[in-house]
Design a protein around this motif. Structure first.
Motif, mmCIF file in Angstrom:
data_model
loop_
_atom_site.group_PDB
_atom_site.id
_atom_site.type_symbol
_atom_site.label_atom_id
_atom_site.label_comp_id
_atom_site.label_asym_id
_atom_site.label_seq_id
_atom_site.Cartn_x
_atom_site.Cartn_y
_atom_site.Cartn_z
ATOM 1 N N LEU A 109 0.831 -1.208 0.000
ATOM 2 C CA LEU A 109 0.000 0.000 0.000
ATOM 3 C C LEU A 109 0.862 1.254 0.000
ATOM 4 C CD1 LEU A 109 -2.585 -1.214 2.670
ATOM 5 C CD2 LEU A 109 -2.929 -1.100 0.186
ATOM 6 N N PHE A 110 1.993 1.176 0.704
ATOM 7 C CA PHE A 110 2.926 2.303 0.719
ATOM 8 C C PHE A 110 3.601 2.431 -0.653
ATOM 9 C CE2 PHE A 110 2.150 1.433 5.084
ATOM 10 C CZ PHE A 110 2.390 2.610 5.780
ATOM 11 N N ALA A 111 3.917 1.271 -1.265
ATOM 12 C CA ALA A 111 4.509 1.281 -2.600
ATOM 13 C C ALA A 111 3.537 1.853 -3.622
ATOM 14 C CB ALA A 111 4.921 -0.140 -2.998
ATOM 15 N N TYR A 112 2.254 1.566 -3.443
ATOM 16 C CA TYR A 112 1.221 2.061 -4.352
ATOM 17 C C TYR A 112 1.221 3.586 -4.375
ATOM 18 C CZ TYR A 112 -3.393 2.504 -6.550
ATOM 19 O OH TYR A 112 -4.423 2.815 -7.405
ATOM 20 N N PHE A 155 -5.436 6.232 -8.565
ATOM 21 C CA PHE A 155 -6.773 5.767 -8.206
ATOM 22 C C PHE A 155 -6.864 5.241 -6.772
ATOM 23 C CE2 PHE A 155 -6.083 4.899 -12.770
ATOM 24 C CZ PHE A 155 -7.007 5.789 -13.300
ATOM 25 N N TYR A 156 -8.052 5.329 -6.225
ATOM 26 C CA TYR A 156 -8.335 4.681 -4.942
ATOM 27 C C TYR A 156 -9.743 4.106 -5.003
ATOM 28 C CZ TYR A 156 -11.202 8.764 -3.728
ATOM 29 O OH TYR A 156 -12.163 9.739 -3.719
ATOM 30 N N LEU A 178 5.200 11.024 2.779
ATOM 31 C CA LEU A 178 6.156 10.884 1.675
ATOM 32 C C LEU A 178 6.343 12.185 0.890
ATOM 33 C CD1 LEU A 178 5.023 7.410 0.242
ATOM 34 C CD2 LEU A 178 7.220 7.907 1.341
ATOM 35 N N ASN A 179 5.566 13.204 1.225
ATOM 36 C CA ASN A 179 5.587 14.468 0.482
ATOM 37 C C ASN A 179 5.257 14.257 -0.997
ATOM 38 O OD1 ASN A 179 6.320 16.234 2.660
ATOM 39 N ND2 ASN A 179 8.394 15.367 2.552
ATOM 40 N N LEU A 180 4.238 13.437 -1.227
ATOM 41 C CA LEU A 180 3.799 13.133 -2.574
ATOM 42 C C LEU A 180 2.308 13.412 -2.704
ATOM 43 C CD1 LEU A 180 5.576 9.685 -3.142
ATOM 44 C CD2 LEU A 180 6.247 11.876 -4.135
ATOM 45 N N LYS A 181 1.837 13.445 -3.951
ATOM 46 C CA LYS A 181 0.420 13.613 -4.204
ATOM 47 C C LYS A 181 -0.300 12.297 -3.947
ATOM 48 C CE LYS A 181 -2.919 14.997 -7.742
ATOM 49 N NZ LYS A 181 -3.115 15.423 -9.152
ATOM 50 N N ALA A 182 -1.404 12.348 -3.231
ATOM 51 C CA ALA A 182 -2.161 11.143 -2.909
ATOM 52 C C ALA A 182 -3.039 10.732 -4.088
ATOM 53 C CB ALA A 182 -3.035 11.393 -1.689
ATOM 54 N N PRO A 183 -3.365 9.442 -4.208
ATOM 55 C CA PRO A 183 -4.348 9.025 -5.207
ATOM 56 C C PRO A 183 -5.621 9.848 -5.032
ATOM 57 C CG PRO A 183 -3.313 7.104 -4.203
ATOM 58 C CD PRO A 183 -2.845 8.305 -3.423
ATOM 59 N N SER A 184 -6.145 10.391 -6.107
ATOM 60 C CA SER A 184 -7.244 11.361 -5.993
ATOM 61 C C SER A 184 -8.479 11.010 -6.811
ATOM 62 C CB SER A 184 -6.748 12.744 -6.423
ATOM 63 O OG SER A 184 -6.253 12.695 -7.752
ATOM 64 N N ILE A 185 -8.440 9.922 -7.555
ATOM 65 C CA ILE A 185 -9.570 9.550 -8.398
ATOM 66 C C ILE A 185 -10.256 8.316 -7.824
ATOM 67 C CG2 ILE A 185 -10.329 8.951 -10.723
ATOM 68 C CD1 ILE A 185 -7.729 10.229 -11.768
#
Length: 327
Positions: free
Chosen positions: A185-188, A195-196, A246-253
């Protein structure tokens, strides 16, 4: 006074390593089982490593000591259709064999780490506990079926005199190899997937699980079953928590279940071309949209534990995985 002895399987896995640390802190003499290809994670004069050659071997005849307690954490967690036979061989047959040998050896307690995947799903309000009935129409993965059959075998052996405890943890959060256990899940999120699924994830910190398991050795409770779960949260919020760390964009769709299944088909096709591990299988896709919440009041009351927050679990997991360049 003789030092208490514990036999633990799955000792090199995410949960097994944390159980080892808990056992060492409480001065148990440990006999840890590993596969030939597994790397020993912890060296200590109180840990004696044994390599398993066959699942039919009687480990109690190979270990030069009387075993007081067994913690059976070894399992194959897979949702690949091709792994079905191996899943039942390891999760059901080996568990039954090991428990039978443990009863013959006169162990004081056999602790089995099962999964919420094995529990009944016949609930009208989406709340599930240890007593939720089983429905013939419910969807179970091969992994869930194998664990349920193992539980059924253990309850039969308990009637013949084997003292057991069964734990059903939810998704265990903690550091592991990039595409193993909950680390997937962290790798995802790390892979910047967009997507989520619009469902819930039930989770618990691996350190909390290990603490409860080891505490169960020292008490007088036998022939009981406990769900281990901190809380439930939407996948959207869960991924956002990881992405923030992680300072990244989260899955948003957000996608409905049928699109998740379509995505699993496409990812499996791409995996065969690229050779990259699959993070979304058909079985995990079919679990998409899950709205069940697993109630763990029984364990919370018995073990009187305060769970670590999701933020604390994610921060620790990310930090540890980054140390070993897994994220």
């Amino acid at each position: 006074m003789r030092q208490k002895t514990v036999l633990i399987t799955g000792a090199t896995g995410l949960l097994g390593k944390q159980i080892l640390l808990e056992l060492l802190a409480r001065n148990y003499k440990i006999f840890a089982i590993k596969r030939a290809a597994s790397i020993i994670p912890i060296n200590s004069e109180n840990i004696h490593w044994f390599e398993i050659k066959s699942f039919e071997d009687n480990l109690f005849q190979q270990i030069p000591a009387q075993i007081d307690f067994v913690i059976h954490a070894g399992a194959l967690v897979s949702y690949k259709k091709s792994d079905r036979e191996r899943i039942f061989e390891i999760n059901t047959d080996w568990t039954t064999q090991l428990a039978s040998h443990a009863m013959e050896a006169g162990v004081k307690k056999f602790i089995f780490i099962s999964s919420i995947a094995a529990l009944g799903k016949k609930s009208t309000d989406h709340f599930i506990d240890e007593y939720t009935p089983i429905s013939e129409s419910e969807f179970l993965t091969n992994y869930g079926k194998s664990k349920r059959k193992a539980e059924e075998s253990l309850w039969k052996l308990s009637k013949e005199g084997l003292p057991i405890i069964i734990f059903n943890p939810s998704v265990i959060i903690g550091p592991a190899k990039r595409y193993q256990s909950s680390a997937q899940l962290f790798a995802y999120v790390s892979d910047q997937k967009p997507f989520y699924t619009k469902g819930l994830i039930n989770y618990i910190d691996v350190r909390d699980v290990a603490k409860i398991i080891v505490e169960s050795i020292g008490n007088k409770i036998i022939n009981e079953q406990y769900i281990l779960n901190n809380s439930a949260i939407s996948y959207h919020e869960f991924f956002k928590t990881i992405a923030k760390q992680l300072n990244l964009k989260a899955p948003s769709i957000g996608v409905p279940k049928f699109l998740v299944i379509f995505g699993a088909i496409m990812e499996n096709m791409m995996s065969k071309i690229s050779g990259k591990p699959v993070t979304l299988t058909m079985e995990t896709a079919k679990m998409a949209g899950n709205q069940n919440i697993y109630k763990a009041e029984k364990a919370k009351h018995t073990f009187n534990i305060t769970y670590k927050s999701l933020e604390e679990s994610v921060e620790w997991t990310v930090s540890e995985m980054q140390k070993f360049r897994e994220l």
